[in-house]
Design a protein around this motif. Structure first.
Motif, PDB file in Angstrom:
ATOM      1  N   ARG A 123      22.427 -16.209 -15.810  1.00 44.26           N
ATOM      2  CA  ARG A 123      23.046 -16.583 -14.642  1.00 44.26           C
ATOM      3  C   ARG A 123      23.423 -15.292 -13.445  1.00 44.26           C
ATOM      4  O   ARG A 123      24.044 -15.349 -12.443  1.00 44.26           O
ATOM      5  N   CYS A 126      21.242 -13.730 -12.024  1.00 46.56           N
ATOM      6  CA  CYS A 126      20.726 -14.342 -10.490  1.00 46.56           C
ATOM      7  C   CYS A 126      21.749 -13.937  -9.301  1.00 46.56           C
ATOM      8  O   CYS A 126      21.567 -14.322  -8.371  1.00 46.56           O
ATOM      9  N   ALA A 127      22.815 -14.320  -9.725  1.00 49.26           N
ATOM     10  CA  ALA A 127      24.445 -14.056  -8.730  1.00 49.26           C
ATOM     11  C   ALA A 127      23.891 -12.463  -8.744  1.00 49.26           C
ATOM     12  O   ALA A 127      25.226 -12.375  -7.630  1.00 49.26           O
TER      13      ALA A 127
END
Length: 235
Positions: A123, A126-127
């Motif tokens: 995550r 992805c950020a």
């Protein structure tokens, strides 16, 4: 106490590592303790530790802490020095041998906490909004898969490869091949690996990792370099 920038803190810690300060197996002090010692915010220490990790000077072990990577001696040092000259194509072939196997082991061996840590890295990648941040979390994602494998020898082999890949030439090559389109594609492929691990499907995890490495190899080496199926060769 004087305010240090992240690079200054990294140099200070690297000198202490070289002096053998944590050579007895102890972890480097926690970020909050280092922040107090240097008189800086924790995010500054976090960036300093990321710099050290990129250089291969430290390794983070989930649930245990951050440990120095001690320079090898004698014959091992000579072996590592020879390995430092490995070509990118050779490195990708070794990754094709090791990482799908690590993903398969992870599917059956990882604890819930280890999978949660892997998902956290996914995550964060992805950020990520810039190349250095994504590269950090991309490396951490793959590192945590080896941690999930629960195979100590596989983990140590990956640590060696990780040190070699953190050298400046490798980083520059990754920087040249980076694009937002490719970052998004890598995130999609990481998601496929994560989903296979969540299902505890070892074969699907192996296939997803192999497919991801095909993409990485093609982007790093170029399709014109003859890269295919982990059988790349520099021309």
């Amino acid at each position: 106490m004087s305010r240090f920038v992240a690079a200054d803190i990294a140099r200070s810690l690297k000198s202490r590592i070289a002096a053998g300060e944590w050579a007895d197996g102890r972890p480097i002090p926690a970020e909050r303790d280092l922040a107090t010692t240097f008189g800086v915010a924790r995010n500054t220490v976090r960036r300093a530790m990321a710099l050290l990790e990129e250089e291969g000077a430290v390794v983070r072990q989930v649930g245990r802490g951050t440990f120095p990577v001690q320079p090898p001696d004698g014959e091992i040092a000579a072996l590592v020095n020879r390995m430092a000259g490995a070509s990118p194509a050779d490195m990708m072939e070794i990754r094709h041998l090791l990482e799908p196997a690590a993903a398969a082991f992870a599917a059956t061996n990882a604890s819930v906490a280890e999978l949660d840590a892997l998902i956290e890295a996914h995550r964060a990648g992805c950020a990520a909004v810039d190349m250095p941040s994504f590269e950090h979390w991309d490396a951490e994602f793959h590192h945590r898969i080896f941690a999930c494998s629960r195979n100590q020898l596989l983990k140590e082999l990956h640590e060696l490869i990780r040190v070699l890949r953190n050298q400046s030439p490798w980083f520059e090559m990754k920087k040249r091949s980076f694009s937002e389109e490719r970052r998004l594609l890598y995130c999609e492929e990481h998601e496929a690996i994560v989903e296979a691990l969540r299902r505890r499907d070892a074969e699907a995890a192996r296939r997803a990792m192999s497919a991801h490495l095909e993409t990485v190899g093609a982007n790093l080496l170029g399709r014109g370099n003859g890269y295919a199926g982990g059988a790349a060769r520099e021309r």
